[in-house]
Design a protein around this motif. Structure first.
Motif, mmCIF file in Angstrom:
data_model
loop_
_atom_site.group_PDB
_atom_site.id
_atom_site.type_symbol
_atom_site.label_atom_id
_atom_site.label_comp_id
_atom_site.label_asym_id
_atom_site.label_seq_id
_atom_site.Cartn_x
_atom_site.Cartn_y
_atom_site.Cartn_z
ATOM 1 N N GLU A 96 -89.230 -21.533 -104.561
ATOM 2 C CA GLU A 96 -88.545 -22.647 -104.309
ATOM 3 C C GLU A 96 -88.505 -23.539 -105.602
ATOM 4 O OE1 GLU A 96 -86.582 -25.582 -101.802
ATOM 5 O OE2 GLU A 96 -87.283 -23.378 -101.592
ATOM 6 N N LYS A 97 -89.499 -23.390 -106.546
ATOM 7 C CA LYS A 97 -89.502 -24.502 -107.751
ATOM 8 C C LYS A 97 -88.431 -24.152 -108.566
ATOM 9 C CE LYS A 97 -92.395 -21.122 -110.232
ATOM 10 N NZ LYS A 97 -93.780 -21.176 -111.205
ATOM 11 N N TYR A 98 -87.677 -22.939 -108.648
ATOM 12 C CA TYR A 98 -86.575 -22.513 -109.424
ATOM 13 C C TYR A 98 -85.199 -23.246 -108.811
ATOM 14 C CZ TYR A 98 -89.537 -19.548 -112.102
ATOM 15 O OH TYR A 98 -90.760 -19.162 -112.871
ATOM 16 N N ILE A 99 -85.399 -23.088 -107.235
ATOM 17 C CA ILE A 99 -84.178 -23.771 -106.605
ATOM 18 C C ILE A 99 -84.185 -25.036 -106.896
ATOM 19 C CG2 ILE A 99 -83.192 -23.891 -104.497
ATOM 20 C CD1 ILE A 99 -83.311 -20.925 -105.681
ATOM 21 N N SER A 100 -85.328 -25.830 -106.841
ATOM 22 C CA SER A 100 -85.388 -27.541 -107.179
ATOM 23 C C SER A 100 -85.013 -27.619 -108.555
ATOM 24 C CB SER A 100 -86.840 -27.748 -106.910
ATOM 25 O OG SER A 100 -86.994 -27.602 -105.339
ATOM 26 N N LEU A 101 -85.468 -26.796 -109.382
ATOM 27 C CA LEU A 101 -85.139 -27.193 -110.984
ATOM 28 C C LEU A 101 -83.438 -27.126 -110.998
ATOM 29 C CD1 LEU A 101 -87.960 -25.248 -112.606
ATOM 30 C CD2 LEU A 101 -87.706 -27.652 -112.862
ATOM 31 N N LEU A 102 -83.072 -26.202 -110.753
ATOM 32 C CA LEU A 102 -81.488 -25.860 -110.734
ATOM 33 C C LEU A 102 -80.831 -27.070 -109.956
ATOM 34 C CD1 LEU A 102 -80.944 -21.984 -110.517
ATOM 35 C CD2 LEU A 102 -80.417 -23.617 -112.483
ATOM 36 N N HIS A 103 -81.339 -27.290 -108.940
ATOM 37 C CA HIS A 103 -80.445 -28.459 -108.152
ATOM 38 C C HIS A 103 -80.717 -29.866 -109.008
ATOM 39 C CE1 HIS A 103 -80.028 -30.203 -103.867
ATOM 40 N NE2 HIS A 103 -79.617 -31.061 -104.629
ATOM 41 N N PHE A 104 -82.004 -30.042 -109.440
ATOM 42 C CA PHE A 104 -81.954 -31.267 -110.383
ATOM 43 C C PHE A 104 -80.973 -31.220 -111.470
ATOM 44 C CE2 PHE A 104 -83.860 -33.465 -113.951
ATOM 45 C CZ PHE A 104 -84.060 -34.604 -113.387
ATOM 46 N N LYS A 139 -78.136 -33.938 -112.401
ATOM 47 C CA LYS A 139 -78.209 -34.480 -113.639
ATOM 48 C C LYS A 139 -76.892 -34.353 -114.211
ATOM 49 C CE LYS A 139 -81.545 -35.372 -117.449
ATOM 50 N NZ LYS A 139 -82.716 -34.780 -118.124
ATOM 51 N N GLY A 140 -76.385 -33.025 -114.487
ATOM 52 C CA GLY A 140 -75.323 -32.762 -115.369
ATOM 53 C C GLY A 140 -75.608 -32.406 -116.746
ATOM 54 N N GLU A 141 -76.942 -32.020 -117.016
ATOM 55 C CA GLU A 141 -77.464 -31.581 -118.275
ATOM 56 C C GLU A 141 -78.606 -30.941 -118.255
ATOM 57 O OE1 GLU A 141 -79.709 -35.685 -120.122
ATOM 58 O OE2 GLU A 141 -77.673 -35.232 -120.414
ATOM 59 N N GLY A 142 -78.879 -30.195 -119.475
ATOM 60 C CA GLY A 142 -80.233 -29.383 -119.282
ATOM 61 C C GLY A 142 -80.324 -27.845 -119.082
ATOM 62 N N ALA A 143 -81.363 -27.313 -119.055
ATOM 63 C CA ALA A 143 -81.311 -26.002 -118.759
ATOM 64 C C ALA A 143 -82.528 -25.344 -118.087
ATOM 65 C CB ALA A 143 -81.397 -25.027 -120.124
ATOM 66 N N VAL A 144 -82.519 -24.242 -117.351
ATOM 67 C CA VAL A 144 -83.615 -23.666 -116.678
ATOM 68 C C VAL A 144 -83.950 -22.204 -117.078
ATOM 69 C CG1 VAL A 144 -84.615 -23.222 -114.510
ATOM 70 C CG2 VAL A 144 -83.424 -25.480 -114.603
ATOM 71 N N GLN A 145 -85.132 -21.836 -117.591
ATOM 72 C CA GLN A 145 -85.328 -20.583 -117.912
ATOM 73 C C GLN A 145 -85.838 -19.691 -116.744
ATOM 74 O OE1 GLN A 145 -85.204 -19.856 -121.466
ATOM 75 N NE2 GLN A 145 -85.331 -17.664 -120.952
#
Length: 463
Positions: A286-294, A298-304
């Motif tokens: 769930e934490k990865y889904i939440s990070l990608l949702h954010f 937000k319209g910027e950034g990256a998730v490893q």
């Protein structure tokens, strides 16, 4: 056999047969390899399959895995299963991790052992052109859901263990662990008890010994209640999966997914779409889904996601990047329905339902656009549009044989780089339609056909 034992066996057999039919677990002619540890659950599974192989029209085989963890007791288990199979004429595939040269870690985790088992099962299913039947029960279902809840799962995790996934089928999800023990006892079948199940070393064992009894104190039918919740969550998740697939289709552009389109979706639908993107790469916690949702909002950034894979917002697109640069990932699996599909790799597929009489009248017109058609009644409702999975097989039309998808791709000379993205339509591990090859043997229209499913394909060359 006493009358009470006969009633127990009849009740279990009826429940298992009904579950197999409702879930469509087997097809006539299937080779079914039962994963057998020697415990009550797996012995009940193997007994059931052997007792009803003629009714189910299947061939029954078995496999046993020695992880190399428990020394002499593990060899005892392997001997027990081998003896049963020898006495009952069942072909057995034994896998011994140590003999295979696998390095066993000093303190092997449940995840390590599971990875070893399923790696072998995947290989075996492909090699033997078979499905793998595992003995997961309603009790395993309850423990799995509680474990996932404790780790922070989302709705998808509450669906529990699916009745079928790829080459895996699970006939015993309609029974509890107490049921499988009663079934073995009624049939006079001994079974092995794994002593590590009594230890609280693993989290699942603590859930089994402490959490489940506490819930059963509140409700003796707690395991069945959790199983019912899983079925309800699976129905909801199936609906969300369809909505998520439509969202990803709408957002697909060369190189990634349009963030503006993703952002317009309702929260649960967007989360389901992001889950579909994460799951081919890693466990979709769930934490990865939440990070990608954010990230999308937000319209910027990256998730490893892993050391090799990350998602990044780039020029208004959600893009998957690897160490080598941008990467085209396979389309997430989606429930089949007629329509237009724009898939990663530049693949376009159009499925359309047409009355057979109209198809025949306009056949010269259709021939210009269509490469194949099938009787709609022969394409079952649980068909999935996806890409290849371990254990997939295909029956090429007119050849009267069955091949693993890997062997068929080799025969056709399809480059390795193209294979992960090639669209196909499948029912479990059986491929019903394959890009560039048409529908499988047995799907063609006949004198009883009322409607046909037509397919038009196009390769744009865009990712």
């Amino acid at each position: 056999m006493s009358s009470d034992a006969e009633k127990t066996v009849q009740r279990m057999d009826e429940a298992l047969l009904d579950n197999c039919r409702r879930q469509g677990l087997f097809k006539s002619g299937d080779r079914v390899i039962a994963a057998c540890s020697g415990g009550a659950d797996s012995m009940a599974l193997l007994l059931f399959l052997l007792r009803h192989r003629r009714t189910l029209e299947i061939e029954v085989l078995a496999t046993h895995v020695n992880h190399g963890i428990r020394g002499e007791t593990a060899r005892r288990d392997a001997d027990f299963v081998a003896d049963f199979c020898r006495r009952n004429g069942v072909e057995l595939f034994l896998y011994d991790a140590v003999q295979e040269g696998i390095e066993v870690p000093p303190r092997p985790s449940e995840d390590w052992a599971r990875g070893l088992r399923y790696g072998w099962f995947d290989e075996l299913a492909a090699r033997e052109e078979a499905v793998i039947a595992t003995a997961h029960t309603m009790s395993d279902q309850a423990e799995t859901v509680l474990f996932r809840m404790a780790r922070g799962t989302g709705l998808h995790g509450l669906t529990g263990i699916p009745p079928r996934r790829g080459c895996y089928v699970r006939p015993c999800l309609c029974l509890t662990r107490a049921d499988t023990e009663a079934y073995c006892a009624a049939l006079g079948q001994h079974y092995i008890r794994d002593e590590t199940n009594d230890q609280d070393v693993y989290a699942r064992n603590r859930i089994r010994h402490d959490a489940i009894p506490a819930l059963q104190y509140a409700n003796p039918a707690a395991e069945r209640s959790i199983a019912r919740l899983c079925r309800q969550m699976r129905a909801l998740d199936d609906w969300l999966t369809g909505e998520a697939a439509a969202l990803l289709q709408a957002a697909t552009v060369p190189g990634g997914y349009d963030v503006t389109v993703l952002r317009r979706a309702e929260g649960p639908v967007l989360d389901a779409a992001l889950h579909a993107l994460v799951s081919p790469v890693r466990d979709a916690e769930e934490k990865y889904i939440s990070l990608l949702h954010f990230l999308v909002l937000k319209g910027e950034g990256a998730v490893q996601l892993t050391p090799d894979v990350n998602y990044k917002i780039q020029d208004g697109l959600l893009v998957c990047l690897t160490r080598e640069g941008s990467q085209t990932l396979p389309a997430p699996p989606q429930p089949f329905e007629p329509g237009d599909f724009y898939l990663p790799g530049g693949y376009f597929v159009k499925f359309q339902v047409v009355k057979y009489e109209d198809f025949l009248k306009n056949q010269p017109i259709f021939k210009k656009d269509l490469n194949c058609c099938a009787d709609c009644a022969k394409i079952q409702g649980n068909a999935i549009l996806r890409t290849r999975q371990p254990g997939d097989f295909f029956r090429p039309a007119g050849r009267h044989l069955r091949k693993t998808l890997k062997k068929y791709y080799n025969e056709l000379g399809i480059p390795q780089a193209e294979r992960p993205l090639l669209p196909l339509l499948a029912d479990g591990s059986e491929v019903l339609w394959l890009w560039g090859c048409g529908f499988a043997e047995g799907c063609a229209p006949d004198e009883y056909t009322h409607e046909v499913l037509t397919v038009r394909t196009e390769k744009t060359g865009e990712a």
